[in-house]
Design a protein around this motif. Structure first.
Motif, PDB file in Angstrom:
ATOM      1  N   THR A   3      -9.353   1.006   2.385  1.00 55.25           N
ATOM      2  CA  THR A   3      -7.897   1.044   2.236  1.00 55.25           C
ATOM      3  C   THR A   3      -7.250   1.656   3.468  1.00 55.25           C
ATOM      4  N   ALA A  11       1.312   4.799   0.963  1.00 54.89           N
ATOM      5  CA  ALA A  11       0.829   5.928   1.753  1.00 54.89           C
ATOM      6  C   ALA A  11       1.751   7.124   1.583  1.00 54.89           C
ATOM      7  N   LEU A  19       0.850  -1.188   0.000  1.00 57.23           N
ATOM      8  CA  LEU A  19       0.000   0.000   0.000  1.00 57.23           C
ATOM      9  C   LEU A  19       0.888   1.241   0.000  1.00 57.23           C
ATOM     10  N   SER A  56      -4.573  -0.004   5.899  1.00 58.00           N
ATOM     11  CA  SER A  56      -3.315   0.702   6.155  1.00 58.00           C
ATOM     12  C   SER A  56      -3.001   0.742   7.645  1.00 58.00           C
ATOM     13  N   LEU A  67       1.514  10.686   6.515  1.00 60.04           N
ATOM     14  CA  LEU A  67       0.537   9.680   6.112  1.00 60.04           C
ATOM     15  C   LEU A  67      -0.654  10.395   5.494  1.00 60.04           C
ATOM     16  N   ILE A 105       3.362  -1.661   3.701  1.00 59.96           N
ATOM     17  CA  ILE A 105       2.883  -0.287   3.530  1.00 59.96           C
ATOM     18  C   ILE A 105       4.085   0.655   3.461  1.00 59.96           C
ATOM     19  N   ARG A 136      -1.832  -2.629   8.942  1.00 55.61           N
ATOM     20  CA  ARG A 136      -0.433  -2.920   8.632  1.00 55.61           C
ATOM     21  C   ARG A 136       0.511  -2.042   9.453  1.00 55.61           C
TER      22      ARG A 136
END
Length: 472
Positions: A442, A113, A111, A446, A434, A414, A449
């Motif tokens: 999502t 970020a 992911l 996030s 972030l 992430i 994780r």
């Protein structure tokens, strides 16, 4: 690396304007960022490289010191000078989520970020393209090159500035391929190697990289450019850069009186002041849009973009400034790419008047609430400011540093942006950035994780060096 090998890669590094150490640092910076000097590479000692380049040792020392202050190299007694970052062959460190890796869609399940931008275009974008089909079909006798940008879009942008208290005509607007090109054009026009540039600390890392690419010497001031007047007297900067509305990354909003003071001080000192208005359309419901600083002084140059409010793939940005300066920028822009995408500009001309009706801020407010609620439950020791708009959280970690935690987070699927690359003063090593521009499911994944990464994280005894990141 042998001195002769480095000399070959440096090429004609000294052909340019500015102090030799700045020119040498600029060329080495380019080699590092392009990967020609990989992470962990051992660089020649000061005296050896100075002899190979036929310059004084102080030139090499100053260049190395400048690169070390930027986080690009490390210097330790007994182990020499090395390019920052782990050696390429290391299996312990995860892939570095730098510029291209952060912008390209990944297929490895990680992911992202890092890049604060919408993950999909709104339906209004497709509708706008539908509306311009008759306009495209009706074009005749038009070769399609518009260095200034298409008049319909420039007019729409000027009308929006006027609507919010900054009287503007189309001649004061240059359309660019996104906000990043706007910054690049301004840096090219206003900065020479060795020039001083004032910026907030922390700030948007993409701007810092643009100024560094021009060989600027960057000086960090507190958010809002507090201390601007004294810094101008001491430094005589070529320009200053500020994000007054929903500042990236802190989310702060500069009060009206401070905007007036800063704009007037810049005008009195004859210092161009770049006002980054890209996040200004991201206010949460009930927030009045602040008047742009361009209303308060002729030295203010405003830049904007649809990348955060519509979609990054549209590649529409702009510069608002005095008409003679816009003409100068148009000449410079024509050398690089002649003009922008006309269909995109025609579509944008329909979208700009709709920006308030799209109410992007309401969506972001809902996602912000969702994210902060999850963080309060699962990561209660993390600290971040209260926001009234914007798209990112500036998070202070209770222990450790952002660089080493980012590596742990990447191993847990992430990619987050460490604060060190956003702060010229080195005061944000304990922070990460972030964003909440993604849908709620999502964001939920996030945080899951991030929680796993935080539980597995072991803070190092000293901050972890990293290569500078560029993110949006």
């Amino acid at each position: 690396m042998r001195p002769i090998e480095l000399c070959d890669r440096l090429g004609r590094w000294s052909s340019g304007r500015g102090p030799l150490y700045v020119l040498l640092a600029a060329r080495m910076r380019q080699l590092i960022d392009d990967g020609e000097l990989p992470g962990g590479a051992l660089l020649p000692p000061d005296r050896t490289l100075a002899e190979a380049l036929a310059v004084g040792r102080t030139t090499v020392v100053a260049a190395y010191d400048l690169l070390r202050s930027e986080g690009r190299i490390t210097r330790r007694q007994g182990s020499g000078t090395r390019v920052a970052g782990a050696p390429v062959a290391s299996e312990d460190l995860p892939a570095d989520p730098i510029f291209l890796g952060a912008l390209e869609t990944r297929d490895d399940g990680v992911l992202l970020a890092i890049c604060a931008a919408p993950g999909e275009p709104p339906p209004e974008l497709a509708e706008a393209y539908q509306r311009i089909i008759p306009e495209l079909a009706a074009i005749t006798g038009d070769i399609g090159y518009y260095p200034y940008g298409h008049l319909s879009l420039r007019t729409a942008i000027a009308a929006r500035y006027t609507q919010y208290g900054v009287p503007t005509v189309a001649d004061q607007v240059l359309v660019t391929n996104g906000g990043q090109q706007a910054l690049s054009l301004l840096a090219h026009a206003l900065v020479s190697p060795g020039d001083q540039v004032l910026a907030e600390a922390p700030t948007f890392p993409g701007a810092l990289e643009v100024f560094r690419e021009q060989g600027a010497v960057l000086r960090g001031l507190p958010v809002g450019l507090d201390g601007f007047e004294s810094a101008v007297r001491e430094r005589r900067p070529a320009l200053a850069y500020v994000i007054p509305t929903y500042q990236n990354p802190t989310g702060s909003v500069l009060p009206r009186l401070d905007r007036q003071r800063l704009a007037r001080a810049a005008a009195a000192a004859d210092v161009p002041l770049i006002e980054d208005e890209v996040p200004a359309d991201l206010g949460f419901p009930g927030q009045e849009r602040p008047t742009a600083m361009a209303a308060y002084g002729p030295s203010v140059i405003s830049i904007g973009s649809l990348s955060k409010s519509i979609w990054g793939g549209l590649r529409i940005g702009w510069i608002r400034a005095a008409a003679p300066f816009i003409t100068r920028l148009a000449r410079l822009r024509a050398v690089h790419d002649l003009g922008g995408n006309v269909p995109a500009q025609l579509a944008a001309a329909h979208l700009v008047p709709q920006l308030d009706a799209l109410n992007v801020g309401a969506t972001l407010a809902t996602r912000h609430t969702h994210l902060t609620t999850l963080l309060a439950e699962h990561l209660p020791t993390w600290r971040y400011p209260t926001l009234t708009g914007g798209q990112v959280l500036w998070i202070r970690l209770p222990t450790g540093d952002g660089n080493s935690f980012a590596q742990t987070a990447l191993r847990h699927g992430i990619a987050v942006l460490p604060g060190a690359g956003l702060d010229l003063t080195g005061n944000s090593t304990t922070h990460i950035r972030l964003h909440f521009h993604t849908p709620e499911p999502t964001l939920t994944e996030s945080v899951s994780r991030l929680r796993s990464a935080w539980h597995a994280y072991q803070a190092p005894t000293r901050p972890t060096p990293t290569r500078p990141l560029i993110a949006i």
